[in-house]
Design a protein around this motif. Structure first.
Motif, PDB file in Angstrom:
ATOM      1  N   GLN A 116       0.964  -1.364   0.408  1.00  0.00           N
ATOM      2  CA  GLN A 116       0.194   0.138   0.228  1.00  0.00           C
ATOM      3  C   GLN A 116       0.865   1.635  -0.057  1.00  0.00           C
ATOM      4  OE1 GLN A 116      -1.021   2.084   3.244  1.00  0.00           O
ATOM      5  NE2 GLN A 116       0.507   0.483   4.803  1.00  0.00           N
ATOM      6  N   ASN A 117       0.504   1.756  -1.036  1.00  0.00           N
ATOM      7  CA  ASN A 117       1.340   3.967  -0.843  1.00  0.00           C
ATOM      8  C   ASN A 117       0.629   4.864   0.224  1.00  0.00           C
ATOM      9  OD1 ASN A 117      -0.975   4.179  -2.967  1.00  0.00           O
ATOM     10  ND2 ASN A 117       0.750   4.377  -4.322  1.00  0.00           N
ATOM     11  N   LEU A 118      -0.423   4.295   0.824  1.00  0.00           N
ATOM     12  CA  LEU A 118      -1.736   5.644   1.355  1.00  0.00           C
ATOM     13  C   LEU A 118      -0.426   6.206   2.848  1.00  0.00           C
ATOM     14  CD1 LEU A 118      -4.406   3.326   0.552  1.00  0.00           C
ATOM     15  CD2 LEU A 118      -3.756   5.701  -0.694  1.00  0.00           C
ATOM     16  N   GLY A 119       0.369   5.322   3.139  1.00  0.00           N
ATOM     17  CA  GLY A 119       1.038   5.784   4.438  1.00  0.00           C
ATOM     18  C   GLY A 119      -0.221   5.704   5.476  1.00  0.00           C
ATOM     19  N   HIS A 120      -0.603   4.224   5.320  1.00  0.00           N
ATOM     20  CA  HIS A 120      -1.060   4.013   6.251  1.00  0.00           C
ATOM     21  C   HIS A 120      -0.107   2.356   7.547  1.00  0.00           C
ATOM     22  CE1 HIS A 120      -5.557   3.670   4.333  1.00  0.00           C
ATOM     23  NE2 HIS A 120      -4.659   5.370   4.297  1.00  0.00           N
ATOM     24  N   ASP A 121      -1.148   2.948   8.891  1.00  0.00           N
ATOM     25  CA  ASP A 121      -0.083   1.813   9.757  1.00  0.00           C
ATOM     26  C   ASP A 121      -0.749   0.798   9.874  1.00  0.00           C
ATOM     27  OD1 ASP A 121      -0.235   4.409  12.249  1.00  0.00           O
ATOM     28  OD2 ASP A 121       1.051   4.113  10.068  1.00  0.00           O
ATOM     29  N   THR A 122      -2.269   0.642   9.749  1.00  0.00           N
ATOM     30  CA  THR A 122      -2.524  -1.271   9.576  1.00  0.00           C
ATOM     31  C   THR A 122      -2.655  -1.258   8.273  1.00  0.00           C
ATOM     32  OG1 THR A 122      -3.857   0.035  11.869  1.00  0.00           O
ATOM     33  CG2 THR A 122      -4.421  -2.572  10.982  1.00  0.00           C
ATOM     34  N   MET A 123      -2.608  -2.760   8.124  1.00  0.00           N
ATOM     35  CA  MET A 123      -2.723  -3.518   7.195  1.00  0.00           C
ATOM     36  C   MET A 123      -3.446  -4.870   7.427  1.00  0.00           C
ATOM     37  SD  MET A 123       0.133  -2.856   4.952  1.00  0.00           S
ATOM     38  CE  MET A 123      -0.637  -3.604   3.245  1.00  0.00           C
ATOM     39  N   TYR A 124      -4.650  -5.719   6.134  1.00  0.00           N
ATOM     40  CA  TYR A 124      -4.967  -6.842   7.097  1.00  0.00           C
ATOM     41  C   TYR A 124      -5.148  -7.205   5.643  1.00  0.00           C
ATOM     42  CZ  TYR A 124      -7.655  -2.860   9.175  1.00  0.00           C
ATOM     43  OH  TYR A 124      -8.163  -1.882  10.535  1.00  0.00           O
ATOM     44  N   TRP A 125      -5.734  -8.859   6.315  1.00  0.00           N
ATOM     45  CA  TRP A 125      -6.170  -9.815   5.352  1.00  0.00           C
ATOM     46  C   TRP A 125      -7.154 -10.469   5.385  1.00  0.00           C
ATOM     47  CZ3 TRP A 125      -4.179 -11.310   0.270  1.00  0.00           C
ATOM     48  CH2 TRP A 125      -2.566 -10.395   0.237  1.00  0.00           C
ATOM     49  N   TYR A 126      -7.806 -10.616   4.286  1.00  0.00           N
ATOM     50  CA  TYR A 126      -9.155 -10.797   4.427  1.00  0.00           C
ATOM     51  C   TYR A 126      -9.488 -12.083   3.837  1.00  0.00           C
ATOM     52  CZ  TYR A 126     -11.346  -7.212   7.027  1.00  0.00           C
ATOM     53  OH  TYR A 126     -11.506  -6.590   8.692  1.00  0.00           O
ATOM     54  N   LYS A 127     -10.981 -12.902   4.482  1.00  0.00           N
ATOM     55  CA  LYS A 127     -10.623 -14.079   3.461  1.00  0.00           C
ATOM     56  C   LYS A 127     -12.061 -13.850   2.800  1.00  0.00           C
ATOM     57  CE  LYS A 127     -10.725 -18.493   3.104  1.00  0.00           C
ATOM     58  NZ  LYS A 127     -10.688 -20.439   3.210  1.00  0.00           N
ATOM     59  N   GLN A 128     -12.480 -14.088   1.460  1.00  0.00           N
ATOM     60  CA  GLN A 128     -14.298 -14.150   1.149  1.00  0.00           C
ATOM     61  C   GLN A 128     -14.216 -15.633   0.630  1.00  0.00           C
ATOM     62  OE1 GLN A 128     -15.313 -11.597  -1.610  1.00  0.00           O
ATOM     63  NE2 GLN A 128     -17.313 -10.468   0.052  1.00  0.00           N
ATOM     64  N   ASP A 129     -15.177 -16.394   1.122  1.00  0.00           N
ATOM     65  CA  ASP A 129     -15.470 -17.167   0.637  1.00  0.00           C
ATOM     66  C   ASP A 129     -16.220 -17.520   0.014  1.00  0.00           C
ATOM     67  OD1 ASP A 129     -17.044 -18.663   3.752  1.00  0.00           O
ATOM     68  OD2 ASP A 129     -17.468 -17.652   1.902  1.00  0.00           O
ATOM     69  N   SER A 130     -16.687 -19.048  -0.732  1.00  0.00           N
ATOM     70  CA  SER A 130     -17.802 -19.175  -2.088  1.00  0.00           C
ATOM     71  C   SER A 130     -18.993 -18.362  -1.635  1.00  0.00           C
ATOM     72  CB  SER A 130     -18.229 -20.306  -2.130  1.00  0.00           C
ATOM     73  OG  SER A 130     -18.316 -21.506  -1.289  1.00  0.00           O
TER      74      SER A 130
END
Lengths: 110, 110
Positions: free
Chosen positions: B25-39
């Motif tokens: 990310q190039n937004l300078g944000h401090d927090t990042m996430y991973w999300y899973k979207q299932d079927s």
């Protein structure tokens, strides 16, 4: 009980109709609230934040009732382009945790 | 300029393989996430990092290992892939509350 609950729909409405979505959340420590929109095979995108005083953005109005732990989204004068899945999102107090509802499907038909 | 970019966009692989998904990310944000979207389209948080530190691990199997080399990057490595891992994986980042999502990585395990 799920942390964020929404009616999955689908809501099938004609163009020009007014449609309302509701959402409830279980964690009273939740601190911020949002509606996101997700188009088919795309990423979720922020539609609007939700404030206790209620807020409006064009045809979209969002309301928050903290006492009832209830969030709503009203769409006036529906357009075909409003067809999407609308996700109710709650930011839980502890850490940065955005919890998503399962989404409500809206289909606007001509 | 893509705010949150993840690669690859599509990933088809056999059971038992190890694969990685990258996110920047190039937004300078401090927090990042991973999300899973299932079927069933339910978007579920997997991990949250704040300034390279793991904040949230939502009972994800040990086969999933996130790594944040710096606060602009959060990669996801998956060992011994299983059929049930097939889903769309979204990376996201935020500063204070709402989040920006990447375009998603559609993982298919065959």
């Amino acid at each position: 009980r799920k942390e964020v609950e929404q009616d999955p729909g689908p809501f099938n409405v004609p163009e020009g109709a007014t449609v309302a979505f509701n959402c409830t959340y279980s964690n009273s420590a939740s601190q911020s609230f949002f509606w996101y929109r997700q188009d088919c095979r795309k990423e979720p995108k922020l539609l609007m934040s939700v404030y206790s005083s209620g807020n409006e953005d064009g045809r979209f109005t969002a309301q928050l009732n903290r006492a009832s732990q209830y969030i709503s989204l009203l769409i006036r004068d529906s357009k075909l382009s409003d067809s999407a899945t609308y996700l109710c999102v709650v930011n839980i107090l502890y850490g940065n945790k955005l919890v998503f509802g399962a989404g409500t499907i809206l289909r606007v038909k001509s | 300029d893509t705010a949150v970019s993840q690669t690859p966009k599509y990933l088809v692989t056999q059971m038992g393989n190890d694969k990685s998904i990258k996110c920047e990310q190039n937004l300078g944000h401090d927090t990042m996430y991973w999300y899973k979207q299932d079927s069933k389209k339910f978007l579920k948080i997997m991990f949250s990092y704040n300034n390279k530190e793991l904040i949230i691990n939502e009972t994800v199997p040990n086969r999933f290992s996130p790594k944040s080399p710096d606060k602009a990057h959060l990669n996801l490595h998956i060992n011994s892939l299983e059929l049930g891992d097939s889903a769309v994986y979204f990376c996201a980042s935020s500063r204070d509350s709402d989040a920006f999502f990447g375009q998603g990585t559609r993982l298919t395990v065959v």
